[in-house]
Scaffold this motif. Structure first.
Motif, PDB file in Angstrom:
ATOM      1  N   VAL A 237       0.893  -0.996  -0.099  1.00 15.18           N
ATOM      2  CA  VAL A 237       0.059   0.010  -0.033  1.00 15.18           C
ATOM      3  C   VAL A 237       0.981   1.123   0.173  1.00 15.18           C
ATOM      4  CG1 VAL A 237      -1.677   1.468   1.099  1.00 15.18           C
ATOM      5  CG2 VAL A 237      -1.917  -1.166   1.167  1.00 15.18           C
ATOM      6  N   GLY A 238       1.884   1.145   0.952  1.00 19.83           N
ATOM      7  CA  GLY A 238       2.780   2.528   0.840  1.00 19.83           C
ATOM      8  C   GLY A 238       3.739   2.583  -0.508  1.00 19.83           C
ATOM      9  N   SER A 239       3.936   1.222  -1.115  1.00 20.56           N
ATOM     10  CA  SER A 239       4.743   1.462  -2.250  1.00 20.56           C
ATOM     11  C   SER A 239       3.753   1.871  -3.385  1.00 20.56           C
ATOM     12  CB  SER A 239       5.142  -0.088  -2.751  1.00 20.56           C
ATOM     13  OG  SER A 239       6.014  -0.527  -1.789  1.00 20.56           O
ATOM     14  N   THR A 240       2.600   1.568  -3.459  1.00 23.37           N
ATOM     15  CA  THR A 240       1.671   2.112  -4.227  1.00 23.37           C
ATOM     16  C   THR A 240       1.575   3.730  -4.245  1.00 23.37           C
ATOM     17  OG1 THR A 240      -0.340   2.019  -3.064  1.00 23.37           O
ATOM     18  CG2 THR A 240       0.169   0.061  -4.366  1.00 23.37           C
TER      19      THR A 240
ATOM     20  N   ALA B 229      -7.096  11.573   1.236  1.00 23.39           N
ATOM     21  CA  ALA B 229      -6.214  10.453   0.566  1.00 23.39           C
ATOM     22  C   ALA B 229      -5.619   9.767   1.611  1.00 23.39           C
ATOM     23  CB  ALA B 229      -5.498  10.852  -0.263  1.00 23.39           C
ATOM     24  N   THR B 230      -5.219  10.262   2.493  1.00 24.25           N
ATOM     25  CA  THR B 230      -4.324   9.795   3.797  1.00 24.25           C
ATOM     26  C   THR B 230      -5.220   8.941   4.539  1.00 24.25           C
ATOM     27  OG1 THR B 230      -2.740  11.728   3.766  1.00 24.25           O
ATOM     28  CG2 THR B 230      -2.959  10.203   5.536  1.00 24.25           C
ATOM     29  N   ILE B 231      -6.358   9.577   4.912  1.00 26.55           N
ATOM     30  CA  ILE B 231      -7.488   8.764   5.632  1.00 26.55           C
ATOM     31  C   ILE B 231      -7.745   7.332   5.000  1.00 26.55           C
ATOM     32  CG2 ILE B 231      -9.680   8.855   6.435  1.00 26.55           C
ATOM     33  CD1 ILE B 231      -9.354  11.750   7.121  1.00 26.55           C
ATOM     34  N   VAL B 232      -8.077   7.398   3.738  1.00 25.35           N
ATOM     35  CA  VAL B 232      -8.450   6.169   3.073  1.00 25.35           C
ATOM     36  C   VAL B 232      -7.229   5.071   3.005  1.00 25.35           C
ATOM     37  CG1 VAL B 232      -9.062   5.178   0.805  1.00 25.35           C
ATOM     38  CG2 VAL B 232      -9.988   7.641   1.644  1.00 25.35           C
ATOM     39  N   ILE B 233      -6.157   5.626   2.620  1.00 22.77           N
ATOM     40  CA  ILE B 233      -4.652   4.913   2.780  1.00 22.77           C
ATOM     41  C   ILE B 233      -4.789   4.092   4.305  1.00 22.77           C
ATOM     42  CG2 ILE B 233      -2.368   4.594   2.995  1.00 22.77           C
ATOM     43  CD1 ILE B 233      -2.258   6.730   0.844  1.00 22.77           C
ATOM     44  N   LEU B 234      -5.026   4.680   5.146  1.00 23.99           N
ATOM     45  CA  LEU B 234      -5.145   4.302   6.825  1.00 23.99           C
ATOM     46  C   LEU B 234      -6.172   3.289   6.849  1.00 23.99           C
ATOM     47  CD1 LEU B 234      -4.225   7.426   8.725  1.00 23.99           C
ATOM     48  CD2 LEU B 234      -2.957   5.706   8.520  1.00 23.99           C
TER      49      LEU B 234
END
Length: 227
Positions: free
Chosen positions: A168-171, A202-207
């Motif tokens: 997820v971080g790499s994407t 975007a950060t919230i969705v990633i989390l």
């Protein structure tokens, strides 16, 4: 400071269709790369484990070569790996942009990482179980799918959970250079256009994605372990 916070939490620049599209792209990149990382990583992990157990003319070089390749690709920072693989990606995928343009780098970057986790999982199996199976004349393939995989499966699931979260971080990193997804949304729209509310969303969705992967992975590993 107050004005900056107001702008961040205003959500006036957030477009739900763009967020959904970016989320979909991130999920596609993560899920496809995770599947390939699991398959390739388990194969590499088995090669590392089996070749390290038995001494012989071929096992030593096999372990050395496999270990070198795994360590080599694990050591390359992901952003550099993307750049190095661009010619290969162009030939294989026909593009270096978008979701599929990022896929080779995501897979090649994550599979060696997971291979080491798979090797560790296999080494945690009780040696007595393996020796008992071998004493009965079990073949290598039977040993793999009847003993090694079943015994190490909870640890393998935990390892792929960690790998999926890393992906997820790499994407997000890949998104910065044109792969799409939430990373692209956060940087290309949120940062470059000075729209901090977009970056926040975007950060919230990633989390949320990361937490969901962790919960699902832990649940599956526990369910398997209880069988």
């Amino acid at each position: 400071m107050i004005e900056a916070l107001k702008e961040m939490f205003s959500f006036e620049h957030v477009k739900l269709d763009a967020v959904w599209q970016a989320t979909y792209e991130t999920l596609i990149m993560t899920s496809v790369a995770t599947v390939f990382a699991f398959v390739i990583g388990v194969i590499l992990g088995l090669i590392l484990f089996l070749s390290s157990r038995k001494k012989g003319r071929t096992n030593g070089p096999v372990y050395g070569a496999t270990s070198f390749v795994v360590n080599l690709f694990r050591a390359i920072p992901f952003i550099i790996l993307i750049i190095l693989l661009m010619p290969f990606t162009k030939v294989l995928m026909g593009t270096i942009m978008g979701v599929w343009g990022a896929m080779p780098a995501l897979i090649i970057g994550s599979a060696p990482f997971y291979a080491r986790l798979a090797e560790i999982a296999l080494k945690e199996i009780d040696k007595g179980v393996i020796e008992a199976a071998e004493s009965m004349g079990i073949r290598t393939l039977e040993l793999i799918y009847k003993v090694l995989i079943p015994e190490s499966l909870p640890a393998l699931v935990s390892g792929i959970t960690v790998t999926a979260i890393m992906l997820v971080g790499s994407t997000a990193i890949a998104g910065v250079i044109g792969a799409g997804g939430l990373g692209s949304l956060a940087y290309m729209v949120g940062f470059t256009r000075n729209q901090p509310d977009v970056t926040l969303v975007a950060t919230i969705v990633i989390l949320i994605i990361v937490f969901a992967i962790q919960i699902i992975g832990d649940s599956v590993a526990k369910a398997i372990d209880k069988r």
